[in-house]
Design an enzyme around this catalytic site. Structure first.
Site, short mmCIF file in Angstrom:
data_model
loop_
_atom_site.label_atom_id
_atom_site.label_comp_id
_atom_site.label_asym_id
_atom_site.label_seq_id
_atom_site.Cartn_x
_atom_site.Cartn_y
_atom_site.Cartn_z
N GLU A 103 44.38 21.18 25.20
CA GLU A 103 45.00 22.27 24.43
C GLU A 103 46.09 21.68 23.54
O GLU A 103 46.53 20.54 23.76
CB GLU A 103 45.60 23.30 25.40
N PHE B 240 32.96 20.55 25.10
CA PHE B 240 33.72 20.59 26.36
C PHE B 240 35.18 20.82 26.01
O PHE B 240 35.83 19.93 25.44
CB PHE B 240 33.52 19.24 27.04
N GLY B 241 35.67 21.99 26.31
CA GLY B 241 37.03 22.35 25.90
C GLY B 241 38.00 22.30 27.07
O GLY B 241 38.09 23.25 27.87
N LEU B 242 38.73 21.20 27.15
CA LEU B 242 39.76 21.06 28.19
C LEU B 242 41.14 20.95 27.54
O LEU B 242 42.06 21.70 27.87
CB LEU B 242 39.47 19.81 29.05
N GLU C 61 39.84 10.76 26.75
CA GLU C 61 39.32 10.54 28.12
C GLU C 61 40.35 9.79 28.97
O GLU C 61 40.01 8.93 29.78
CB GLU C 61 38.02 9.73 28.07
N PHE D 55 37.59 17.06 35.90
CA PHE D 55 37.79 15.61 36.14
C PHE D 55 36.48 14.90 36.48
O PHE D 55 36.27 13.75 36.11
CB PHE D 55 38.83 15.38 37.24
C1 LIG Z 1 38.85 12.46 18.10
C2 LIG Z 1 39.20 13.08 19.42
C3 LIG Z 1 38.21 13.76 20.15
C4 LIG Z 1 38.52 14.39 21.36
N1 LIG Z 1 37.55 15.11 22.03
C5 LIG Z 1 37.91 15.89 23.09
C6 LIG Z 1 36.95 16.80 23.70
O1 LIG Z 1 35.77 16.83 23.31
N2 LIG Z 1 37.38 17.61 24.69
C7 LIG Z 1 38.67 17.61 25.15
O2 LIG Z 1 38.99 18.40 26.04
N3 LIG Z 1 39.60 16.76 24.60
C8 LIG Z 1 39.24 15.91 23.60
N4 LIG Z 1 40.18 15.04 23.02
C9 LIG Z 1 41.56 15.10 23.50
C10 LIG Z 1 42.01 13.85 24.27
O3 LIG Z 1 41.39 13.80 25.52
C11 LIG Z 1 43.54 13.87 24.33
O4 LIG Z 1 44.01 13.57 23.03
C12 LIG Z 1 44.11 12.90 25.37
O5 LIG Z 1 43.87 13.38 26.67
C13 LIG Z 1 45.61 12.67 25.18
O6 LIG Z 1 46.29 13.88 25.09
P1 LIG Z 1 47.33 14.12 23.89
O7 LIG Z 1 46.69 13.72 22.61
O8 LIG Z 1 47.83 15.52 24.01
O9 LIG Z 1 48.49 13.09 24.14
P2 LIG Z 1 49.76 13.27 25.12
O10 LIG Z 1 49.30 13.70 26.47
O11 LIG Z 1 50.79 14.10 24.44
O12 LIG Z 1 50.27 11.76 25.23
C14 LIG Z 1 50.99 11.13 24.14
C15 LIG Z 1 51.48 9.77 24.64
O13 LIG Z 1 52.31 9.93 25.77
C16 LIG Z 1 51.83 9.16 26.86
N5 LIG Z 1 52.08 9.86 28.12
C17 LIG Z 1 51.75 11.14 28.47
N6 LIG Z 1 52.15 11.39 29.72
C18 LIG Z 1 52.73 10.28 30.19
C19 LIG Z 1 53.32 9.91 31.46
N7 LIG Z 1 53.35 10.72 32.50
N8 LIG Z 1 53.83 8.65 31.56
C20 LIG Z 1 53.76 7.75 30.55
N9 LIG Z 1 53.21 8.04 29.34
C21 LIG Z 1 52.70 9.28 29.18
C22 LIG Z 1 50.35 8.99 26.60
O14 LIG Z 1 49.82 7.84 27.27
C23 LIG Z 1 50.34 8.86 25.08
O15 LIG Z 1 50.62 7.54 24.74
C24 LIG Z 1 39.86 14.33 21.85
C25 LIG Z 1 40.83 13.60 21.14
C26 LIG Z 1 40.50 12.98 19.96
C27 LIG Z 1 41.57 12.23 19.21
#
Ligand SMILES: Cc1cc2nc3c(=O)[nH]c(=O)nc-3n(C[C@H](O)[C@H](O)[C@H](O)COP(=O)(O)OP(=O)(O)OC[C@H]3O[C@@H](n4cnc5c(N)ncnc54)[C@H](O)[C@@H]3O)c2cc1C
Length: 386
Positions: A135, A131-133, A365, A238
């Protein structure tokens, strides 16, 4: 003395079928997964030999009805997640991504033809999905995605990069979310499609027994029939995340349970100052905190599951449970690691593996803080996210 992790006899609230499901998955985890999980963790790979067995046991898309899926209750599905994650978060991630993200996206938003083509084989584990959401530059704010879909006659052309995608490099089919103008749509991209490639992300300290990849789409041409016809806008992805988060609510309890039991047994067996660690008040306070939070998390999960089965659950209720249960599980894992002293940092005990895994579970998630803001918006009517 009690090493019972069901302090409030929640077992009595379960249907017989739910109890049997939990017992069979626990048996599978103990006999087949635990013997191989440390090795897989150290090699940074998913133990792929378990996939057909997970399919046989009906663990993929277990909560979905029809198309070869088990059609179990939400609570039974939650218990599956709990038992898998008691082994390793990577096992639960495999089932979550396959069933709640990849299969659910097709089940909920796909055409009849797409459902028949993909779901039965995915339920058996013969075909794997991802599931690629997310980026590279858009995680918590997926609405900002840059992956683009452009219609070209009877085809779509996809361009973009997805990152942190569980199962990406082993997937036979990827659900890829992309923008057509300002509208977000889902596409099913088959492995081997020209211009599509998946590269594994190495060097993780967390969720090592799980494959995490980057998906690259360079002028990937897919037939119009590969678009999920019913999905438009962020409601599409979502709705899938909401399913997967629900599984995490239960899964985190499994990881916490393993950490708590390991700490309890260790504290009972290890002697310092001529007495078992478990006899010291400070150690007891840690153990009591763990079982209290586990018990609360179990009740939250059970109630959420019953609401889900009744079709009455709101996404914000899932957010509250995900935030609480994972946050508490992470605290419990850290406390358990502390109770084990130096032994807490080696793989002779499962605690540090769970502790590190839960760092990811707290982030993916929807991060802990994003769920705080979702609940905050719900109760105040004021949006603090943007
Ligand atoms: C091992 C692993 C597997 C994954 N598998 C999948 C998958 O299968 N498919 C998929 O689509 N994604 C996947 N993900 C991605 C995951 O869903 C994201 O890492 C997550 O949504 C957070 O995004 P980010 O890492 O870019 O952090 P960011 O969005 O950059 O956030 C970094 C920090 O800033 C905080 N932050 C961001 N915005 C705000 C705000 N408005 N106010 C206050 N604080 C804020 C966050 O809470 C966090 O602490 C995976 C991630 C990991 C680590």
């Amino acid at each position: 003395m009690s090493d019972d992790v069901d302090y409030y006899r929640i077992d009595e609230l379960l249907a017989e079928e739910e109890r049997m499901t939990a017992a069979s998955v626990r048996n599978f985890v103990e006999r087949e997964a635990l013997p191989v999980i440390e090795g897989a963790h150290s090699r940074e790979e998913f133990p792929r030999q378990l996939i057909p067995r997970m399919g046989e046991l009906g663990l993929f898309g277990a909560h979905l009805k029809g198309y070869g899926c088990a059609g179990l209750s939400a609570v039974a599905y939650g218990l599956i997640c709990q038992e898998l994650e008691a082994g390793d978060s990577g096992l639960r991630s495999m089932a979550s991504v396959q069933g709640s993200l990849a299969m659910y996206s097709i089940w909920r938003w796909g055409s009849e033809e797409q459902k028949r083509r993909w779901l039965p084989e995915m339920a058996t584990g013969r075909l794997i999905g991802c599931f690629g959401l997310t980026e590279p530059d858009h995680g918590s704010d997926p609405g900002g995605m840059e992956t683009r879909a452009r219609r070209d006659g009877s085809h779509w052309i996809l361009n973009g990069t997805k990152r942190w995608i569980t199962n990406g490099s082993i997937a036979d089919v990827s659900t890829v979310w992309a923008k057509d103008g300002e509208t977000i749509r889902g596409f099913l991209v088959e492995r081997g499609t020209p211009g599509f490639s998946a590269h594994d992300i190495k060097g993780k300290f967390s969720l090592r027994a799980s494959i995490t990849s980057e998906l690259v789409l360079e002028d990937v041409r897919v037939p119009a029939s590969s678009m999920l016809p019913e999905a438009q806008g962020l409601a599409g992805p979502f709705s899938c995340l909401n399913q997967a988060r629900y599984g995490i609510v239960w899964g985190a309890i499994g990881a916490a349970r393993t950490c708590y039991l390991t700490a309890l047994r260790y504290a009972q067996a290890r002697t310092q100052f001529g007495k078992p660690l478990a006899s010291f008040q400070l150690v007891q306070a840690k153990l009591v905190h763990m079982i209290s939070e586990i018990t609360k998390a179990q009740l939250v999960a059970w109630r959420l599951g019953r609401l889900k089965d009744a079709g009455q659950v709101r996404p914000e209720q899932v957010s509250l449970a995900k935030r609480n249960n994972v946050g508490q599980a992470l605290d419990i894992a850290r406390l358990a690691r502390d109770v084990l002293g130096a032994s807490g940092i080696v793989n002779e005990y499962p605690v540090i593996r769970h502790m590190l895994n839960l760092e990811t579970v707290n982030t993916y998630e929807g991060t802990y803080d994003m769920h705080t803001l979702i609940i905050g918006r719900d109760i105040t009517g004021l949006d603090a996210i943007r």
